[in-house]
Design an enzyme around this catalytic site. Structure first.
Site, mmCIF file in Angstrom:
data_model
loop_
_atom_site.group_PDB
_atom_site.id
_atom_site.type_symbol
_atom_site.label_atom_id
_atom_site.label_comp_id
_atom_site.label_asym_id
_atom_site.label_seq_id
_atom_site.Cartn_x
_atom_site.Cartn_y
_atom_site.Cartn_z
ATOM 1 N N GLU A 229 -36.635 -1.399 -11.479
ATOM 2 C CA GLU A 229 -37.051 -0.816 -10.210
ATOM 3 C C GLU A 229 -38.168 0.194 -10.420
ATOM 4 O O GLU A 229 -38.090 1.061 -11.296
ATOM 5 C CB GLU A 229 -35.866 -0.152 -9.501
ATOM 6 C CG GLU A 229 -34.859 -1.148 -8.965
ATOM 7 C CD GLU A 229 -34.007 -0.566 -7.859
ATOM 8 O OE1 GLU A 229 -34.574 -0.085 -6.856
ATOM 9 O OE2 GLU A 229 -32.778 -0.578 -7.993
ATOM 10 N N CYS A 238 -30.403 -4.448 -7.447
ATOM 11 C CA CYS A 238 -31.522 -4.169 -6.541
ATOM 12 C C CYS A 238 -31.421 -5.148 -5.385
ATOM 13 O O CYS A 238 -31.548 -6.365 -5.589
ATOM 14 C CB CYS A 238 -32.861 -4.310 -7.266
ATOM 15 S SG CYS A 238 -34.297 -4.056 -6.198
#
Length: 293
Positions: A229, A238
């Site tokens: 990320e 995510c």
């Protein structure tokens, strides 16, 4: 120095500090600075991101600002939206079955599934993905699908065991998706992915940096995804990245438009339907506390 109440949540291990900035006493807080102080796991509360609830845009129940661990601000967060929805549902006494949350100019509808007033799961509607290079953004023209990146990026991917190709897609955040070239990941996979993810995130081909999704296609309806990320590094999950993985795999004909996604921290389900992407998964409350900033 201000003392602020917070609640810690996680969605498949992707963890968040949630603060309600609509409450008195939070007006002067510098949230980017707070994220940098609170997110470190050895010297702070520990989290991937700080979520700040704010007054909403017109047509939403609440607004949200999303700060990465390094203090940069993100344009959305799929797992964070589920956690924020649970938090807002509990503030409403567990009675809400849906909630709308604005991040910037966008409004995200979220359907909450509960039983006996207890949260079970939530589905976030993220809208249509975009493969347009300018929308991602990534340097190039037209669609950024199965593009061959510069040699240094390709070399980093090959070292990590992935094809030297990127499918770049915007699902509320920019994502670069790559697919595994190996049937079985190596034992030191995360070490390689950490190096490759950090390199790709900050490469000049991505003018606003990018998240990176490392995908193994297990079947037409099941993907294995490891996430780097932007601003936070390797995370256990995510949400927008899981959606990017399904969208990229479907766009390339590698998987169906509805799939289970196995993440380091758990499982989410993604459907790319006629009205766009929908992400379904858990949101768990961990603890409450106060912090100074």
């Amino acid at each position: 120095m201000a003392t602020v109440e917070f609640t810690k949540y996680h969605g498949c291990g992707n963890d968040f500090i949630i603060v309600d900035a609509r409450r008195p006493g939070t007006g002067g807080v510098q949230w980017a600075r707070a994220a940098r102080a609170w997110c470190p796991r050895h010297t702070g509360i520990g989290a991937d991101q700080l979520l700040v609830i704010i007054p909403p845009r017109a047509g939403a129940d609440a607004g949200l600002r999303v700060f990465n661990a390094d203090g940069t601000e993100a344009s959305m967060c799929g797992n964070g939206l589920r956690c924020a929805a649970r938090h807002l549902m509990e503030l409403a006494g567990g009675r809400a079955s849906s909630v709308t949350v604005s991040i910037g100019e966008r409004v995200f509808p979220i359907v909450v599934r509960s039983s006996g007033g207890r949260f079970r799961a939530a589905t976030v509607h993220l809208g249509e993905p975009s493969f347009d290079a300018a929308a991602v953004p990534v340097r190039g023209r037209g669609e950024a699908v199965a593009m061959r990146p510069p040699g240094a990026v390709g070399a980093a991917l090959r070292r990590a065991g992935y094809e030297p190709l990127l499918t770049c897609v915007h699902t509320g955040n920019p994502h670069a998706v790559c697919f595994s070239a190996l049937p079985t990941p190596p034992a030191d996979e995360l070490e390689h992915l950490t190096r490759a993810g950090a390199f790709i995130e900050t490469h000049p081909m991505f003018p606003r940096r990018t998240n990176v999704q490392f995908v193994t296609v297990l079947s037409r309806s099941r993907l294995r995804v490891r996430s780097w990320e932007r601003g936070s590094g390797i995370t256990l999950a995510c949400g927008s990245g899981a959606c990017a993985a399904v969208a990229a795999a479907a766009r390339l004909g590698l998987a169906a438009r509805r799939a289970r996604v196995d993440l380091l921290g758990g499982v989410v389900r993604v459907e790319w339907g006629r009205d766009g992407l929908r992400l379904t998964g858990p949101a768990e409350r961990v603890f409450r506390g106060t912090a100074q900033v």
